[in-house]
Design a protein around this motif. Structure first.
Motif, PDB file in Angstrom:
ATOM      1  N   ALA A   1       0.823  -1.208   0.000  1.00  0.00           N
ATOM      2  CA  ALA A   1       0.000   0.000   0.000  1.00  0.00           C
ATOM      3  C   ALA A   1       0.857   1.258   0.000  1.00  0.00           C
ATOM      4  O   ALA A   1       0.401   2.309  -0.440  1.00  0.00           O
ATOM      5  CB  ALA A   1      -0.926  -0.002   1.201  1.00  0.00           C
ATOM      6  N   SER A   2       2.089   1.178   0.476  1.00  0.00           N
ATOM      7  CA  SER A   2       2.937   2.368   0.527  1.00  0.00           C
ATOM      8  C   SER A   2       4.003   2.358  -0.562  1.00  0.00           C
ATOM      9  O   SER A   2       4.951   3.115  -0.494  1.00  0.00           O
ATOM     10  CB  SER A   2       3.605   2.474   1.896  1.00  0.00           C
ATOM     11  OG  SER A   2       4.444   1.368   2.106  1.00  0.00           O
ATOM     12  N   ALA A   3       3.867   1.505  -1.560  1.00  0.00           N
ATOM     13  CA  ALA A   3       4.862   1.433  -2.635  1.00  0.00           C
ATOM     14  C   ALA A   3       4.861   2.714  -3.453  1.00  0.00           C
ATOM     15  O   ALA A   3       3.832   3.370  -3.621  1.00  0.00           O
ATOM     16  CB  ALA A   3       4.575   0.236  -3.534  1.00  0.00           C
ATOM     17  N   VAL A   4       6.031   3.056  -3.979  1.00  0.00           N
ATOM     18  CA  VAL A   4       6.216   4.303  -4.712  1.00  0.00           C
ATOM     19  C   VAL A   4       6.953   4.019  -6.015  1.00  0.00           C
ATOM     20  O   VAL A   4       7.872   3.208  -6.057  1.00  0.00           O
ATOM     21  CB  VAL A   4       7.057   5.289  -3.851  1.00  0.00           C
ATOM     22  CG1 VAL A   4       7.581   6.430  -4.679  1.00  0.00           C
ATOM     23  CG2 VAL A   4       6.239   5.827  -2.710  1.00  0.00           C
ATOM     24  N   HIS A   5       6.500   4.672  -7.092  1.00  0.00           N
ATOM     25  CA  HIS A   5       7.233   4.640  -8.367  1.00  0.00           C
ATOM     26  C   HIS A   5       7.689   6.052  -8.663  1.00  0.00           C
ATOM     27  O   HIS A   5       6.886   6.977  -8.698  1.00  0.00           O
ATOM     28  CB  HIS A   5       6.340   4.147  -9.507  1.00  0.00           C
ATOM     29  CG  HIS A   5       6.140   2.674  -9.505  1.00  0.00           C
ATOM     30  ND1 HIS A   5       5.625   1.999 -10.568  1.00  0.00           N
ATOM     31  CD2 HIS A   5       6.391   1.730  -8.566  1.00  0.00           C
ATOM     32  CE1 HIS A   5       5.560   0.710 -10.285  1.00  0.00           C
ATOM     33  NE2 HIS A   5       6.008   0.533  -9.077  1.00  0.00           N
ATOM     34  N   LEU A   6       8.992   6.200  -8.877  1.00  0.00           N
ATOM     35  CA  LEU A   6       9.557   7.498  -9.226  1.00  0.00           C
ATOM     36  C   LEU A   6       9.875   7.470 -10.709  1.00  0.00           C
ATOM     37  O   LEU A   6      10.479   6.523 -11.196  1.00  0.00           O
ATOM     38  CB  LEU A   6      10.831   7.734  -8.410  1.00  0.00           C
ATOM     39  CG  LEU A   6      11.554   9.041  -8.641  1.00  0.00           C
ATOM     40  CD1 LEU A   6      12.120   9.543  -7.335  1.00  0.00           C
ATOM     41  CD2 LEU A   6      12.655   8.915  -9.656  1.00  0.00           C
ATOM     42  N   ARG A   7       9.462   8.515 -11.417  1.00  0.00           N
ATOM     43  CA  ARG A   7       9.706   8.610 -12.864  1.00  0.00           C
ATOM     44  C   ARG A   7      10.466   9.899 -13.142  1.00  0.00           C
ATOM     45  O   ARG A   7      10.067  10.972 -12.689  1.00  0.00           O
ATOM     46  CB  ARG A   7       8.368   8.612 -13.603  1.00  0.00           C
ATOM     47  CG  ARG A   7       8.491   8.533 -15.097  1.00  0.00           C
ATOM     48  CD  ARG A   7       7.101   8.457 -15.727  1.00  0.00           C
ATOM     49  NE  ARG A   7       7.176   8.251 -17.149  1.00  0.00           N
ATOM     50  CZ  ARG A   7       7.433   9.202 -18.030  1.00  0.00           C
ATOM     51  NH1 ARG A   7       7.639  10.435 -17.632  1.00  0.00           N
ATOM     52  NH2 ARG A   7       7.482   8.929 -19.310  1.00  0.00           N
ATOM     53  N   PHE A   8      11.574   9.771 -13.871  1.00  0.00           N
ATOM     54  CA  PHE A   8      12.411  10.925 -14.185  1.00  0.00           C
ATOM     55  C   PHE A   8      12.804  10.838 -15.651  1.00  0.00           C
ATOM     56  O   PHE A   8      13.419   9.868 -16.082  1.00  0.00           O
ATOM     57  CB  PHE A   8      13.664  10.917 -13.290  1.00  0.00           C
ATOM     58  CG  PHE A   8      14.665  11.973 -13.629  1.00  0.00           C
ATOM     59  CD1 PHE A   8      14.390  13.311 -13.430  1.00  0.00           C
ATOM     60  CD2 PHE A   8      15.900  11.625 -14.151  1.00  0.00           C
ATOM     61  CE1 PHE A   8      15.321  14.284 -13.750  1.00  0.00           C
ATOM     62  CE2 PHE A   8      16.838  12.583 -14.468  1.00  0.00           C
ATOM     63  CZ  PHE A   8      16.543  13.916 -14.258  1.00  0.00           C
ATOM     64  N   ASP A   9      12.416  11.846 -16.428  1.00  0.00           N
ATOM     65  CA  ASP A   9      12.716  11.883 -17.861  1.00  0.00           C
ATOM     66  C   ASP A   9      14.021  12.654 -18.067  1.00  0.00           C
ATOM     67  O   ASP A   9      14.097  13.861 -17.815  1.00  0.00           O
ATOM     68  CB  ASP A   9      11.571  12.550 -18.618  1.00  0.00           C
ATOM     69  CG  ASP A   9      11.674  12.348 -20.116  1.00  0.00           C
ATOM     70  OD1 ASP A   9      12.721  11.865 -20.576  1.00  0.00           O
ATOM     71  OD2 ASP A   9      10.697  12.660 -20.824  1.00  0.00           O
ATOM     72  N   ILE A  10      15.044  11.955 -18.536  1.00  0.00           N
ATOM     73  CA  ILE A  10      16.367  12.564 -18.695  1.00  0.00           C
ATOM     74  C   ILE A  10      16.349  13.659 -19.754  1.00  0.00           C
ATOM     75  O   ILE A  10      16.901  14.740 -19.556  1.00  0.00           O
ATOM     76  CB  ILE A  10      17.418  11.494 -19.049  1.00  0.00           C
ATOM     77  CG1 ILE A  10      17.532  10.478 -17.925  1.00  0.00           C
ATOM     78  CG2 ILE A  10      18.769  12.121 -19.332  1.00  0.00           C
ATOM     79  CD1 ILE A  10      18.375   9.269 -18.260  1.00  0.00           C
ATOM     80  N   SER A  11      15.689  13.411 -20.877  1.00  0.00           N
ATOM     81  CA  SER A  11      15.719  14.366 -21.986  1.00  0.00           C
ATOM     82  C   SER A  11      14.991  15.675 -21.648  1.00  0.00           C
ATOM     83  O   SER A  11      15.353  16.731 -22.148  1.00  0.00           O
ATOM     84  CB  SER A  11      15.126  13.741 -23.237  1.00  0.00           C
ATOM     85  OG  SER A  11      13.804  13.325 -22.988  1.00  0.00           O
ATOM     86  N   ARG A  12      13.968  15.627 -20.800  1.00  0.00           N
ATOM     87  CA  ARG A  12      13.223  16.843 -20.446  1.00  0.00           C
ATOM     88  C   ARG A  12      13.783  17.551 -19.227  1.00  0.00           C
ATOM     89  O   ARG A  12      13.288  18.615 -18.843  1.00  0.00           O
ATOM     90  CB  ARG A  12      11.754  16.483 -20.181  1.00  0.00           C
ATOM     91  CG  ARG A  12      11.007  16.094 -21.449  1.00  0.00           C
ATOM     92  CD  ARG A  12       9.537  15.861 -21.193  1.00  0.00           C
ATOM     93  NE  ARG A  12       8.961  16.875 -20.350  1.00  0.00           N
ATOM     94  CZ  ARG A  12       8.017  16.641 -19.423  1.00  0.00           C
ATOM     95  NH1 ARG A  12       7.567  15.439 -19.238  1.00  0.00           N
ATOM     96  NH2 ARG A  12       7.542  17.625 -18.699  1.00  0.00           N
ATOM     97  N   SER A  13      14.805  16.977 -18.608  1.00  0.00           N
ATOM     98  CA  SER A  13      15.334  17.554 -17.378  1.00  0.00           C
ATOM     99  C   SER A  13      16.206  18.773 -17.664  1.00  0.00           C
ATOM    100  O   SER A  13      16.568  19.044 -18.808  1.00  0.00           O
ATOM    101  CB  SER A  13      16.157  16.508 -16.617  1.00  0.00           C
ATOM    102  OG  SER A  13      17.343  16.239 -17.317  1.00  0.00           O
ATOM    103  N   THR A  14      16.528  19.489 -16.607  1.00  0.00           N
ATOM    104  CA  THR A  14      17.371  20.686 -16.727  1.00  0.00           C
ATOM    105  C   THR A  14      18.846  20.371 -16.489  1.00  0.00           C
ATOM    106  O   THR A  14      19.640  21.288 -16.302  1.00  0.00           O
ATOM    107  CB  THR A  14      16.915  21.757 -15.712  1.00  0.00           C
ATOM    108  OG1 THR A  14      16.965  21.191 -14.398  1.00  0.00           O
ATOM    109  CG2 THR A  14      15.528  22.247 -16.022  1.00  0.00           C
TER     110      THR A  14
END
Length: 138
Positions: free
Chosen positions: A34-47
């Motif tokens: 119930a407390s699981a987390v998915h982190l998503r990070f787009d390299i191409s759109r990052s600063t």
């Protein structure tokens, strides 16, 4: 704001953290799932600077897709906040490993002085060993 190093930081909008709840979760791991987390990070759109983006894309890591999206799953803790912190710290470690410059060590030959010191030390050690157990007559 996630600070990676002195000159690299990520804004909040660059990191997408979503809470995941598995369907039909039962048994002893209900709270964990119930407390699981998915982190998503787009390299191409990052600063991130272009050099860091290239290094990240070149990393051989299963969390980075071919499109340049990093997905980190965290569910080892029972609380949502701890799982978020865990996912963020793992993203920070991943980016840090890509931004770190590899030190190139060239093979060096031992100098004459270091060779001489080594031989002197070995012979001195050998002399001390040979004198052990011998009673000096005075």
């Amino acid at each position: 704001m996630l600070t990676i190093s002195n000159h690299v930081a990520l804004a909040d909008w660059e990191i997408d953290i979503s809470q995941i709840r598995a369907q039909g979760a039962g048994g002893q791991n209900v709270n964990k799932v119930a407390s699981a987390v998915h982190l998503r990070f787009d390299i191409s759109r990052s600063t991130l600077p272009p050099f860091y983006k290239e290094r990240l894309m070149a990393l051989n890591d299963q969390r980075i897709s071919k499109e340049g999206v990093v997905i980190i799953k965290a569910q080892s803790y029972r609380t949502l906040e701890l799982n978020k912190e865990d996912a963020l710290s793992r993203l920070k470690e991943l980016i840090t490993s890509a931004t770190r410059q590899q030190k190139v060590r060239r093979p060096t030959k031992p100098t004459k002085g270091s060779q001489r010191r080594r031989v002197d030390h070995k012979t001195r050690k050998g002399k001390i060993k040979s004198l052990r157990g011998k009673v000096s007559s005075s």
